[in-house]
Design an enzyme around this catalytic site. Structure first.
Site: not given
Length: 544
Positions: A183, A479
């Protein structure tokens, strides 16, 4: 002294080091003096305040950060956690001590489980600190407020802190933990912050020491010489001979569309202004975060219509709900799981709640019919041809014109020929594909060298998908975070990838790098990368 980690982006940063402050001290374990109901009311109020604060932070952050911070907000309202706090207060503890023990218990449990649950240990620890700070009436630990620009060093950053980094003050970021798809790395890239993550040897850097971060090289130089700084800047200039904004194109004219990863319609305008040729990933679960019941077809249709209308005539690829693991949704319960990353995620969860999936597909089809966008819809976490067949058949039944799947599970790549015999397209989610291929938690610094999409094992799976796409005449895109690495993007094209979707801040660097290579050269670089034994060797061979 030269330290190595994993670079995020290709920039450099030079400046003095500032360390994240230590956590709040552990509350004293002493008998409470107030009544239990008073202490519990204080705890509930603090939990509610933190939840609202995190929700507002998520709204302001937008982009990649929004869903991560909203998940943090939802942690404060977990019934089991609240019951545990209540029990500890009834047993004689103060609100501060009860919150500390309850959150610590959950954090230790997540760490013990490893894998994806351990990813959230940093997040739950941060939430606990925020609640305790609210009870004490003090500011929670966070990015320090100091004069002048600096390089921040931290063990790792909670999502709320990463999203709040001021790019005008934070020159760069060094973390001891985390990998290239953590993250922290994803949020740093989305904000355009130079970062080197997983620098496990950085503990000895003294605050105030000048460091040189070179994300392109994945290095941190402690007390660099003037010559080292000059050399790094020259490398940066060489990387940044930018081409004008325009479509993604190789040197021989081969078109490689550059698409945007977004979470909400509000992010579309920024992506378009930065040159997005369409949208390669719409994370629809961000529209559902915090909802206790599934939005109606009409509510969803209105959101999708607003997004599609911003890209007339352009491709917009929508991912159906990717619930479970680190993106829990209250109306899609999966039950207790020891390792949610290997449990009911993505298509597995929505298949169990087919009414929710049917509503979403109906809303997407209706919004598509109302706009001129070229809408593609894909299911996440598809493992094989049977799951691909289930989703494509259901999507067709509900009126979806173009239905595909995401390749994030290695078995999907191994069965690529069968999958692409059914699906209209495949989009490769390199973050999870890397994590599952190398059995390496993407948040864990100790295995950051494994959690690297440059690894030849991951690239071979991408080639299987690229080859199957060429044989079937169906498009294969990427992606995941790998698409935002300019040189790796070239390798992916050489492996057969036909489009790249990324955080819009990466467009310029990727567009520029693509323009330096022909398709033949990209294929030659891909051959070199596939011949390597490790991610580091693949990266080095291609750079040469």
């Amino acid at each position: 002294m030269l330290l190595r980690g994993v670079g995020v982006g290709r920039g450099i940063a030079v400046g003095p080091v500032v360390r994240m402050p230590d956590p709040l001290p552990e509350p004293v374990d002493e008998p409470r003096t107030a009544a239990a109901d008073v202490e519990f009311s204080r705890a509930l109020a603090a939990l509610g305040d933190v939840s609202r604060d995190l929700t507002e932070r998520a709204r302001r952050a937008g982009g990649e950060a929004e869903g991560v911070i909203l998940t943090q907000s939802m942690m404060t309202q977990d019934p089991a956690l609240i019951d545990d706090i209540h029990s500890r207060i009834d047993a004689g503890g103060t609100a501060e001590r009860a919150v500390f023990e309850a959150f610590s218990s959950v954090r230790q449990m997540l760490l013990a489980l490893g894998g994806s649950p351990a990813d959230r240990a940093v997040d739950i620890g941060d939430v606990g600190q925020r609640v305790i700070a609210r009870l004490r009436g003090v500011e929670p630990p966070g990015v320090p407020d100091v004069e002048g620009p600096f390089v921040l060093i931290a063990g790792d950053l909670a999502p709320a802190d990463a999203a709040a980094l001021d790019i005008g003050q934070v020159l760069g970021l060094i973390t001891l933990g985390g990998g290239p798809t953590s993250h922290t790395a994803i949020l740093a890239r989305s904000k355009g912050i130079v970062a080197v993550v997983g620098v496990t040897d950085a503990t000895g850097i003294v605050p105030g020491t000048t460091v040189l971060l070179d994300a392109g090289e994945g290095t941190v130089t402690v007390e660099p010489t003037a010559e080292e700084i000059t050399a790094a800047r020259e490398r940066l200039v060489a990387r940044r001979v930018a081409v004008p904004m325009g479509p993604g194109t190789l040197a021989d004219g081969t078109r490689i569309p550059l698409l945007a990863n977004i979470g909400r319609p509000s992010e579309a305008a920024v992506a378009r202004d930065l040159g997005a040729e369409g949208v390669g990933l719409v994370r629809t679960e961000l529209m559902f975060m915090g909802a206790t019941i599934a939005p109606t077809v009409a509510e969803q249709q209105a959101e999708y219509r607003r997004l599609f209308a911003m890209f007339p005539g352009k491709r917009v690829v929508v991912r159906t709900l990717d619930a479970g693991s680190d993106k829990p949704l209250e109306f899609l319960p999966t039950g207790p799981e020891e390792n949610p990353a290997l449990g009911l995620r993505g298509i597995r969860a929505t298949r169990m709640h087919e009414d929710v999936l049917r509503d979403q597909l109906a809303a997407l089809a209706a919004a598509d019919a109302e706009t001129d966008a070229e809408v593609w819809v894909m299911a996440p976490m598809v493992a094989d041809a049977e799951e691909a067949g289930y989703f494509v058949s259901l999507a067709r039944e509900m009126g979806v014109q173009v239905a595909g799947v995401m390749a994030e599970v290695p078995s999907c790549a191994l069965m690529a020929g069968q999958v692409l015999g059914i699906a209209d397209f495949v989009s490769i989610g390199t973050n999870d594909l890397t994590q599952y291929t190398l059995a390496a938690d993407r948040q864990l610094g100790s295995v950051a060298s494994y959690a690297d999409p440059w690894h030849p094992a991951v690239l071979r799976l991408v080639k299987m998908l690229g080859d199957a796409g060429a044989q079937s005449g169906r498009p294969v895109g990427v992606c995941g975070e790998a698409a935002a690495d300019p040189l790796l993007a070239v390798v992916l094209v050489g492996l057969g990838v036909s489009s790249l979707s990324m955080a819009p801040t990466a467009f310029e660097a990727v567009r520029t790098e693509l323009r330096q290579h022909t398709l033949e050269h990209a294929r030659a670089l891909a051959v070199r990368a596939l011949a390597a034994s490790t991610a580091a060797e693949a990266r080095a061979l291609v750079r040469e």
